[in-house]
Enzyme design. Sequence first.
Site, short mmCIF file in Angstrom:
data_model
loop_
_atom_site.label_atom_id
_atom_site.label_comp_id
_atom_site.label_asym_id
_atom_site.label_seq_id
_atom_site.Cartn_x
_atom_site.Cartn_y
_atom_site.Cartn_z
N LYS A 24 0.84 -1.22 0.00
CA LYS A 24 0.00 0.00 0.00
C LYS A 24 0.87 1.26 0.00
O LYS A 24 0.68 2.15 -0.82
CB LYS A 24 -0.94 0.02 1.23
CG LYS A 24 -1.89 -1.17 1.31
CD LYS A 24 -2.83 -1.09 2.49
CE LYS A 24 -2.16 -1.13 3.84
NZ LYS A 24 -1.51 -2.41 4.17
N ARG A 71 -10.19 0.34 8.43
CA ARG A 71 -9.69 -1.00 8.68
C ARG A 71 -10.69 -1.87 9.42
O ARG A 71 -10.39 -3.03 9.72
CB ARG A 71 -8.47 -0.86 9.60
CG ARG A 71 -7.15 -1.11 8.93
CD ARG A 71 -6.16 -0.94 10.05
NE ARG A 71 -4.93 -1.59 9.86
CZ ARG A 71 -3.90 -1.03 9.22
NH1 ARG A 71 -4.02 0.10 8.62
NH2 ARG A 71 -2.76 -1.66 9.20
N ARG A 94 11.46 -5.35 5.10
CA ARG A 94 11.24 -3.93 4.77
C ARG A 94 12.22 -3.03 5.51
O ARG A 94 12.55 -3.25 6.67
CB ARG A 94 9.81 -3.54 5.16
CG ARG A 94 9.60 -2.03 5.11
CD ARG A 94 8.16 -1.63 5.20
NE ARG A 94 7.43 -2.33 6.24
CZ ARG A 94 6.12 -2.40 6.29
NH1 ARG A 94 5.38 -1.82 5.37
NH2 ARG A 94 5.53 -3.06 7.26
N ARG A 127 10.94 -1.18 11.00
CA ARG A 127 9.81 -0.78 11.86
C ARG A 127 9.71 -1.69 13.07
O ARG A 127 9.94 -2.89 12.98
CB ARG A 127 8.51 -0.85 11.04
CG ARG A 127 8.02 0.52 10.62
CD ARG A 127 6.90 0.45 9.62
NE ARG A 127 5.75 -0.31 10.08
CZ ARG A 127 4.63 -0.43 9.37
NH1 ARG A 127 4.54 0.16 8.18
NH2 ARG A 127 3.61 -1.13 9.82
N ARG A 184 -0.61 -9.22 13.02
CA ARG A 184 -1.26 -8.20 12.19
C ARG A 184 -2.04 -8.84 11.04
O ARG A 184 -3.12 -8.37 10.68
CB ARG A 184 -0.21 -7.22 11.63
CG ARG A 184 0.25 -6.21 12.69
CD ARG A 184 1.62 -5.61 12.38
NE ARG A 184 1.69 -4.97 11.09
CZ ARG A 184 2.84 -4.77 10.41
NH1 ARG A 184 3.98 -5.17 10.92
NH2 ARG A 184 2.81 -4.17 9.26
P1 AP5 Z 1 4.69 -1.59 1.90
O1 AP5 Z 1 4.36 -0.80 0.69
O2 AP5 Z 1 5.43 -0.91 2.99
O3 AP5 Z 1 3.39 -2.36 2.45
P2 AP5 Z 1 2.08 -1.82 3.19
O4 AP5 Z 1 0.92 -2.44 2.52
O5 AP5 Z 1 2.12 -0.35 3.29
O6 AP5 Z 1 2.29 -2.53 4.57
P3 AP5 Z 1 2.16 -1.97 6.07
O7 AP5 Z 1 2.91 -2.95 6.93
O8 AP5 Z 1 2.55 -0.54 6.14
O9 AP5 Z 1 0.68 -2.13 6.32
P4 AP5 Z 1 -0.02 -2.15 7.67
O10 AP5 Z 1 -1.39 -1.98 7.22
O11 AP5 Z 1 0.23 -3.32 8.51
O12 AP5 Z 1 0.69 -0.97 8.50
P5 AP5 Z 1 0.23 0.49 8.88
O13 AP5 Z 1 1.42 1.33 8.95
O14 AP5 Z 1 -0.89 0.90 8.02
O15 AP5 Z 1 5.52 -2.87 1.38
C1 AP5 Z 1 6.01 -3.85 2.29
C2 AP5 Z 1 7.39 -4.35 1.80
O16 AP5 Z 1 7.22 -5.08 0.59
C3 AP5 Z 1 8.37 -3.22 1.49
O17 AP5 Z 1 9.65 -3.60 1.90
C4 AP5 Z 1 8.29 -3.08 -0.05
O18 AP5 Z 1 9.52 -2.63 -0.60
C5 AP5 Z 1 7.96 -4.50 -0.50
N1 AP5 Z 1 7.10 -4.54 -1.69
C6 AP5 Z 1 6.07 -3.69 -2.00
N2 AP5 Z 1 5.49 -4.03 -3.16
C7 AP5 Z 1 6.16 -5.14 -3.60
C8 AP5 Z 1 6.02 -5.96 -4.77
N3 AP5 Z 1 5.10 -5.71 -5.70
N4 AP5 Z 1 6.86 -7.02 -4.89
C9 AP5 Z 1 7.82 -7.27 -3.93
N5 AP5 Z 1 7.99 -6.52 -2.82
C10 AP5 Z 1 7.17 -5.47 -2.66
O19 AP5 Z 1 -0.34 0.27 10.33
C11 AP5 Z 1 0.51 -0.05 11.42
C12 AP5 Z 1 -0.29 -0.18 12.70
O20 AP5 Z 1 -0.92 1.08 13.00
C13 AP5 Z 1 -1.43 -1.18 12.69
O21 AP5 Z 1 -0.99 -2.49 12.99
C14 AP5 Z 1 -2.35 -0.61 13.78
O22 AP5 Z 1 -1.88 -0.90 15.05
C15 AP5 Z 1 -2.21 0.90 13.55
N6 AP5 Z 1 -3.23 1.41 12.61
C16 AP5 Z 1 -2.97 2.01 11.41
N7 AP5 Z 1 -4.13 2.35 10.81
C17 AP5 Z 1 -5.12 1.97 11.64
C18 AP5 Z 1 -6.53 2.03 11.55
N8 AP5 Z 1 -7.16 2.56 10.48
N9 AP5 Z 1 -7.25 1.53 12.59
C19 AP5 Z 1 -6.65 1.01 13.67
N10 AP5 Z 1 -5.32 0.90 13.81
C20 AP5 Z 1 -4.56 1.38 12.79
MG MG Z 2 2.25 1.04 4.88
#
Ligand code: AP5
Ligand code: MG
Length: 215
Positions: free
Chosen positions: A13, A88, A127, A160, A171
């Site tokens: 994402k 989410r 990552r 992270r 997660r």
């Molecule tokens: P990346 O693009 O970083 O993936 P992502 O989908 O953004 O993954 P996140 O881990 O950020 O998602 P998340 O939803 O768990 O975390 P968030 O920060 O939102 O890519 C991942 C890796 O893969 C990278 O190294 C990249 O280079 C590689 N990659 C990408 N595309 C690729 C491809 N096509 N092929 C190969 N490799 C690839 O949330 C974190 C925490 O915050 C949550 O756990 C929760 O506690 C809290 N939180 C956030 N939002 C909410 C909400 N709305 N409600 C409640 N709690 C929330």
């Molecule tokens: Mg992300």
Amino acid sequence: MRLILLGPPGAGKGTQASGIVEKFHVPHISTGDIFRKNIKEGTELGNKAKEYMDQGLLVPDELVVAIVEDRLQQDDCKNGFLLDGFPRTVKQAEELDKVLVKMNVSLNKVINVDVDKSVLVERAVGRRVCKTCGATFHVKFNPPKEDGVCDKCGKELHQRADDTEETVSKRIQVYLNETQPLINYYKDQEVLATINGQQEINKVFEDIVAALGEK
Ligand code: AP5
Ligand code: MG
Ligand code: ZN
């Protein structure tokens, strides 16, 4: 363009968001990034969010919804926005619908980045992120030119806190229980576009652009 990026942890994402905001000139609103910024600054919100994030759990809906509602009122969201990692839960989606009605706007698309659960742990654990400019890399799939150094700004790369194998597994479980139901929620609203996230990063981006009806 008013968009949502939906998908499990590690789906790509954040990676796709950077291309989308550049092409469509909309602000990137990542609730995860907002929480991490608050944790870094030691705010009250950051301290609360950290308790949940460290365990791989969701931050309570009330807290998240208030932040997003406030963010969407800002001037730069007038011509659109990209929400990444919000909503989410079904509750968050319902609350977002109410906010959009109040703003008298509707969503153009919800982009569901579809990736098999089996590759998510490797993606997240490998990552590396730049805390200065926000760029994201992967030790194997998208390595920086120089080990541990950001290509874009030259600063040090970090892992992270929630990218350990154990927390990522939690997660993913939380995603399956709480977030996956949103796929049907947005299918019913006829705004869902599912994209194969297991392709080259550039190909995923091309497919997203095509789904948005742009070239
Ligand atoms: P990346 O693009 O970083 O993936 P992502 O989908 O953004 O993954 P996140 O881990 O950020 O998602 P998340 O939803 O768990 O975390 P968030 O920060 O939102 O890519 C991942 C890796 O893969 C990278 O190294 C990249 O280079 C590689 N990659 C990408 N595309 C690729 C491809 N096509 N092929 C190969 N490799 C690839 O949330 C974190 C925490 O915050 C949550 O756990 C929760 O506690 C809290 N939180 C956030 N939002 C909410 C909400 N709305 N409600 C409640 N709690 C929330
Ligand atoms: Mg992300
Ligand atoms: Zn950087």
